[in-house]
Motif scaffolding. Structure first.
Motif, PDB file in Angstrom:
ATOM      1  N   MET A   1     -21.159 -33.236  17.420  1.00 10.58           N
ATOM      2  CA  MET A   1     -21.942 -32.312  18.214  1.00 10.58           C
ATOM      3  C   MET A   1     -22.748 -33.079  19.259  1.00 10.58           C
ATOM      4  O   MET A   1     -22.982 -34.278  19.122  1.00 10.58           O
ATOM      5  CB  MET A   1     -22.881 -31.500  17.317  1.00 10.58           C
ATOM      6  CG  MET A   1     -23.979 -32.283  16.629  1.00 10.58           C
ATOM      7  SD  MET A   1     -25.076 -31.230  15.645  1.00 10.58           S
ATOM      8  CE  MET A   1     -25.764 -30.197  16.948  1.00 10.58           C
ATOM      9  N   ILE A   2     -23.166 -32.397  20.306  1.00  7.96           N
ATOM     10  CA  ILE A   2     -23.905 -33.008  21.388  1.00  7.96           C
ATOM     11  C   ILE A   2     -25.410 -32.844  21.145  1.00  7.96           C
ATOM     12  O   ILE A   2     -25.887 -31.732  20.914  1.00  7.96           O
ATOM     13  CB  ILE A   2     -23.521 -32.393  22.748  1.00  7.96           C
ATOM     14  CG1 ILE A   2     -22.025 -32.541  22.994  1.00  7.96           C
ATOM     15  CG2 ILE A   2     -24.319 -33.038  23.868  1.00  7.96           C
ATOM     16  CD1 ILE A   2     -21.549 -33.989  23.040  1.00  7.96           C
ATOM     17  N   ILE A   3     -26.131 -33.950  21.195  1.00  8.67           N
ATOM     18  CA  ILE A   3     -27.579 -33.946  20.997  1.00  8.67           C
ATOM     19  C   ILE A   3     -28.234 -34.426  22.281  1.00  8.67           C
ATOM     20  O   ILE A   3     -27.932 -35.526  22.774  1.00  8.67           O
ATOM     21  CB  ILE A   3     -27.975 -34.857  19.827  1.00  8.67           C
ATOM     22  CG1 ILE A   3     -27.326 -34.366  18.528  1.00  8.67           C
ATOM     23  CG2 ILE A   3     -29.493 -34.907  19.671  1.00  8.67           C
ATOM     24  CD1 ILE A   3     -27.547 -35.305  17.353  1.00  8.67           C
ATOM     25  N   ASN A   4     -29.114 -33.623  22.822  1.00  6.57           N
ATOM     26  CA  ASN A   4     -29.825 -33.995  24.046  1.00  6.57           C
ATOM     27  C   ASN A   4     -30.982 -34.925  23.683  1.00  6.57           C
ATOM     28  O   ASN A   4     -31.923 -34.529  22.981  1.00  6.57           O
ATOM     29  CB  ASN A   4     -30.341 -32.747  24.760  1.00  6.57           C
ATOM     30  CG  ASN A   4     -30.851 -33.052  26.162  1.00  6.57           C
ATOM     31  OD1 ASN A   4     -31.245 -34.174  26.456  1.00  6.57           O
ATOM     32  ND2 ASN A   4     -30.853 -32.051  27.024  1.00  6.57           N
ATOM     33  N   CYS A   5     -30.919 -36.165  24.157  1.00  5.99           N
ATOM     34  CA  CYS A   5     -31.947 -37.158  23.836  1.00  5.99           C
ATOM     35  C   CYS A   5     -33.127 -37.113  24.790  1.00  5.99           C
ATOM     36  O   CYS A   5     -34.108 -37.839  24.587  1.00  5.99           O
ATOM     37  CB  CYS A   5     -31.335 -38.558  23.845  1.00  5.99           C
ATOM     38  SG  CYS A   5     -30.111 -38.821  22.548  1.00  5.99           S
ATOM     39  N   GLY A   6     -33.052 -36.287  25.824  1.00  9.47           N
ATOM     40  CA  GLY A   6     -34.180 -36.167  26.734  1.00  9.47           C
ATOM     41  C   GLY A   6     -33.791 -36.455  28.170  1.00  9.47           C
ATOM     42  O   GLY A   6     -32.643 -36.804  28.478  1.00  9.47           O
TER      43      GLY A   6
ATOM     44  N   VAL B   1     -20.285 -34.548  13.158  1.00  7.38           N
ATOM     45  CA  VAL B   1     -20.776 -33.802  12.000  1.00  7.38           C
ATOM     46  C   VAL B   1     -19.596 -33.191  11.274  1.00  7.38           C
ATOM     47  O   VAL B   1     -18.497 -33.052  11.818  1.00  7.38           O
ATOM     48  CB  VAL B   1     -21.774 -32.697  12.410  1.00  7.38           C
ATOM     49  CG1 VAL B   1     -23.001 -33.296  13.052  1.00  7.38           C
ATOM     50  CG2 VAL B   1     -21.112 -31.703  13.372  1.00  7.38           C
ATOM     51  N   GLU B   2     -19.808 -32.811  10.036  1.00  9.41           N
ATOM     52  CA  GLU B   2     -18.766 -32.192   9.223  1.00  9.41           C
ATOM     53  C   GLU B   2     -19.205 -30.810   8.770  1.00  9.41           C
ATOM     54  O   GLU B   2     -20.393 -30.521   8.621  1.00  9.41           O
ATOM     55  CB  GLU B   2     -18.460 -33.062   7.992  1.00  9.41           C
ATOM     56  CG  GLU B   2     -17.921 -34.446   8.333  1.00  9.41           C
ATOM     57  CD  GLU B   2     -17.663 -35.277   7.089  1.00  9.41           C
ATOM     58  OE1 GLU B   2     -18.005 -34.783   5.985  1.00  9.41           O
ATOM     59  OE2 GLU B   2     -17.133 -36.384   7.218  1.00  9.41           O
TER      60      GLU B   2
END
Length: 457
Positions: free
Chosen positions: A1-6, A117-118
């Motif tokens: 999944m895509i996580i926005n780090c800022g 992720v699973e």
């Protein structure tokens, strides 16, 4: 999944620790692009962004403290513990094991992390913390960039460096005998730098085991008013400028003693051998404690600089030497020294740091908050260092490290370890509840009644 780090504008330093909601930690690198003409998703404005697991897959070493080099037109991160090297983009290593890396995609003003992720589970960003790599030296050598000094500062001259034949123990005694705090932090960071550099060469620094004795006298201090801990004035709760200066001054004093403790543990126990197996301490032991000493030097420099920014100076207020009293109490046994200094005093610092940081945040003192957050993150690794080496000794001696720790606490402290405990930070450092839960009343005074981390409250 895509996580926005800022936002991209928020990334200005070379490395960051990324905390995920699952408890997983990553290290995010911001490095100059090797080939700026190339167009890659992780590159923008001459900078390249990479993410990898924060623990070395070999033995759990802190990759946030890794050495970065360029090999075959690619960045390689070398673990500070055993020099295992990993390509920061692919995770490949010359030693055959592989680190987990995670693609970074810069889209517009967003720095995006692709984290696998699973089963459709959701992973979120908990926080990101910058890692400071700068020591604020006031009296740097001509080849170094000078930091501005206060108008009333007295030039203490240049620190005296030892020659290339000096052993680690020679350097350690020299640093312990150095009274000027600016010289002490410069020499400490220099020693860690040259020791680390020479570890990668064909002429590593000689340890000098047993060739020079650790000083028996308390390390000297320059123009300081020393009081017993119980006579120290209260610093307040950080609501006023005077109170914040007093708190920062008390913390700076702790960090200055912490430098001496990390240096002393190298020279005083250089000839240590485990019982039954007669194992000497490996070179990684000395590297780890020199890293702790270098961190403490950085911490002192950050606090000293902040005190001066607020209009005062280090030495304007009285100090105590409680930490060195604990060093004297444990000078005969490395197990006791690690137990009390790293796993009681430093661990208690993890408990009180968040409360201290909140006091400065409540006062709107963001620069002090930034410095204290850097210190808190580093000190988790210092407790980890103590936990690692006490465990190593106990593994060699076929003893239980928790029992050894508890036995030393009962010998060297009186009275009943009460919380509140920073369970998350302690667990991150390797200390689960077996180490500090109240099974034994003799554990309490170690953190509550005697720990110098409580002296400034």
């Amino acid at each position: 999944m895509i996580i926005n780090c800022g936002p991209l504008s928020g990334f200005t330093q070379a490395r960051y620790v990324v905390y995920l909601s699952t408890g997983k930690r990553l290290v995010l690198f911001r490095l100059p692009s090797i080939d700026p003409s190339a167009s890659k998703p992780n590159e923008v404005d001459g900078w390249s962004y990479f993410a990898m697991e924060a623990e070395c897959p070999h033995a759990g070493g802190p990759m946030v403290d890794s050495q970065i080099d360029i090999e075959d037109s690619a960045y390689v991160a070398s673990c500070p513990w055993h020099a295992y090297d990993f390509n920061v983009e692919t995770g490949e290593s010359s030693v055959g094991i592989k680190a987990c890396t995670y693609p970074i995609d810069v889209q517009g003003e967003s720095v995006l992390l692709n984290f696998p992720v699973e089963d459709g589970s959701v992973v979120e960003l908990a926080k990101i913390e910058p890692v400071s790599e700068k020591v604020k030296l006031k009296n740097a050598r001509p080849s170094q960039k000078l930091a501005p000094a206060p108008e009333k500062a007295v030039d203490p001259g240049m620190a005296r460096y030892l020659d290339d034949k000096a052993t680690l123990c020679d350097w350690a005694v020299h640093i312990l005998d150095t009274a000027n705090p600016e010289h002490k932090i410069e020499l400490t960071t220099h020693l860690f730098s040259i020791f680390t550099e020479r570890e990668k060469s064909d002429s590593p620094m000689e340890l000098g085991r047993g060739t020079v004795a650790a000083p028996e006298e308390q390390p000297p201090r320059e123009k300081m008013i020393e009081l017993k801990a119980g006579a120290m004035p209260r610093t307040g709760k950080g609501g006023t400028l005077k109170s914040r200066i007093a708190m920062l001054h008390a913390l700076a004093n702790i960090e200055l003693w912490a430098i001496d403790l990390a240096i002393d543990i190298c020279v005083r126990f250089a000839t240590f051998q485990t019982e039954k197996t007669s194992q000497e301490l490996p070179r990684a032991y000395f590297h780890d404690w020199l890293k702790v000493a270098s961190d403490e030097a950085k911490h002192f420099s950050l606090l000293r600089a902040r005190i001066e920014e607020l209009g005062s100076y280090f030495g304007a207020l009285p100090v105590h030497h409680t930490l060195w009293l604990s060093a004297q109490e444990t000078a005969y046994d490395l197990r006791a020294r690690i137990s009390i200094i790293a796993l009681v005093h430093e661990a208690r610092g993890l408990d009180v740091n968040p409360m201290t940081i909140q006091k400065f945040r409540n006062s709107g003192d963001d620069p002090s908050v930034a410095a204290l957050e850097i210190i808190h993150h580093d000190e988790i690794t210092h407790v980890t260092t103590g936990h690692r080496w006490l465990t190593w000794i106990c593994n060699e001696e076929d003893t239980d490290p928790v029992e050894v720790f508890r036995s030393n606490v009962s010998k060297h402290f009186r009275g009943p370890i009460r919380g509140p405990f920073n369970e998350e930070a302690r667990l991150e450092a390797g200390m689960d509840k077996r180490w500090y839960e109240e099974e034994s009343p003799s554990l309490v005074a170690a953190s509550l009644m005697i720990s110098p981390f409580m002296m400034y409250e």
